[in-house]
Design a protein around this motif. Sequence first.
Motif, short mmCIF file in Angstrom:
data_model
loop_
_atom_site.label_atom_id
_atom_site.label_comp_id
_atom_site.label_asym_id
_atom_site.label_seq_id
_atom_site.Cartn_x
_atom_site.Cartn_y
_atom_site.Cartn_z
N UNK A 34 -3.66 62.26 67.58
CA UNK A 34 -2.27 62.21 68.03
C UNK A 34 -1.44 63.27 67.31
N UNK A 35 -1.67 63.45 66.02
CA UNK A 35 -0.95 64.49 65.28
C UNK A 35 -1.24 65.87 65.86
N UNK A 36 -2.52 66.10 66.21
CA UNK A 36 -2.88 67.38 66.81
C UNK A 36 -2.23 67.55 68.18
N UNK A 37 -2.19 66.47 68.98
CA UNK A 37 -1.58 66.55 70.31
C UNK A 37 -0.09 66.82 70.20
N UNK A 38 0.56 66.20 69.23
CA UNK A 38 1.99 66.44 69.02
C UNK A 38 2.25 67.89 68.66
N UNK A 84 10.88 65.45 74.62
CA UNK A 84 9.81 65.23 75.61
C UNK A 84 8.57 64.65 74.95
N UNK A 85 8.25 65.14 73.77
CA UNK A 85 7.09 64.63 73.04
C UNK A 85 7.29 63.18 72.63
N UNK A 86 8.46 62.89 72.08
CA UNK A 86 8.73 61.51 71.65
C UNK A 86 8.70 60.55 72.84
N UNK A 87 9.31 60.97 73.96
CA UNK A 87 9.30 60.12 75.14
C UNK A 87 7.88 59.96 75.68
N UNK A 88 7.10 61.04 75.66
CA UNK A 88 5.71 60.94 76.11
C UNK A 88 4.89 60.00 75.25
N UNK A 318 -3.28 56.22 74.21
CA UNK A 318 -2.38 56.39 75.34
C UNK A 318 -1.33 57.46 75.08
N UNK A 319 -0.76 57.46 73.88
CA UNK A 319 0.22 58.49 73.53
C UNK A 319 -0.41 59.88 73.55
N UNK A 320 -1.61 60.00 72.99
CA UNK A 320 -2.27 61.30 72.93
C UNK A 320 -2.62 61.82 74.33
#
Length: 365
Positions: A34-38, A84-88, A318-320
């Motif tokens: 998830x950190x990498x995706x962010x 957008x990232x936080x909402x995603x 799911x977030x990632x």
Amino acid sequence: MVDQSIAGPVMASASEGDRSGRARIVILLLCLGLAAAVFLSLTSGASDASAVNVIGDWLFGTVPDNAALSARDSLIVYDIRLPRIILGMLVGAALAVSGAVMQGLFRNPLADPGLIGVSAGSSLGAVAVIVLGATILAPVTALLGTLALPLAAFCGGLATTLVLYQIATRRGQTSVATMLLAGIALAALAMALTGILIFMADDRQLRDLTFWQLGSLGGATWAKIASVGPIIVLALAAMPFLARGLNALALGEATAGHLGIPVQRLKYTAIIGVSAAVGASVAVSGGIGFVGIVVPHLLRLLIGPDNRYLLPASALLGASLLLLADAVARTIVAPAELPIGIVTAMAGAPFFLWILLRKRGIVDL
């Protein structure tokens, strides 16, 4: 006394200890993923702001002479990409955890807020506010302001879920066949009513609704996050407390009751939590399908059905996945933007067909 053959899913054993260890490792890896995706979402796009630029701005951006990002890039990163990232992340986690809870509640891996009509009910509530917000529902929208849309979506999803549960449950037993068929019928009814509202919409509303129904994070703003973020966060924070009850419910409602689980309270809490999470998500992102069914099922293959690990792992994955899908949607047809619901459907539909082939006995109604 509960027989060991059925107590296995609830009580710890040596083999489940091994699976628990694997689950912890998977959750740790998902955190890193998830950190990498962010970071990937934050640094990729039309702007030339690179990872080095963003890190430099974090470290030295407070000193004007050492600012690593230009004023334009800073605006893009912090006012467009970051919301957008936080909402995603919120929407992806909400959809995935809601899917896992629904599957645990109905004791069926095919249960999903989208497949059984919850998302359609939420969409109906949100579309009603968009189309009728300036006319019939003007007093409601004036009173609630920015909360009108997520609350309407929440009420639509809650009403659909309660009706579905009442139809599918008889004498304390939930029929899988009735659940799926009733969900299809309720989704069709909600879509028909949504179609009537769309027919009533003007050209501007029609363009907005068409793109919104396909799913998108393009309209993410800090104001939207402030309006739906608390609802989603509260729902996600409450759902891990359902893990023990959902594990016991896998043995059957009667057995769960004998184990001390308040089954009816568990059901209503799960229904309200899912409706809140899905309703708020649909209100700001539109229709994004298959996340709620693909993520929990994939994780069950990796870490097993224990909801103590499945629910937090579903939130992370799911977030990632939604962040990655959004990155694909933003870049695959650049400079245009593909609706994210199309990306998730193209990836999720084949996976769902594979689930049906593996669970052929479940779909032979």
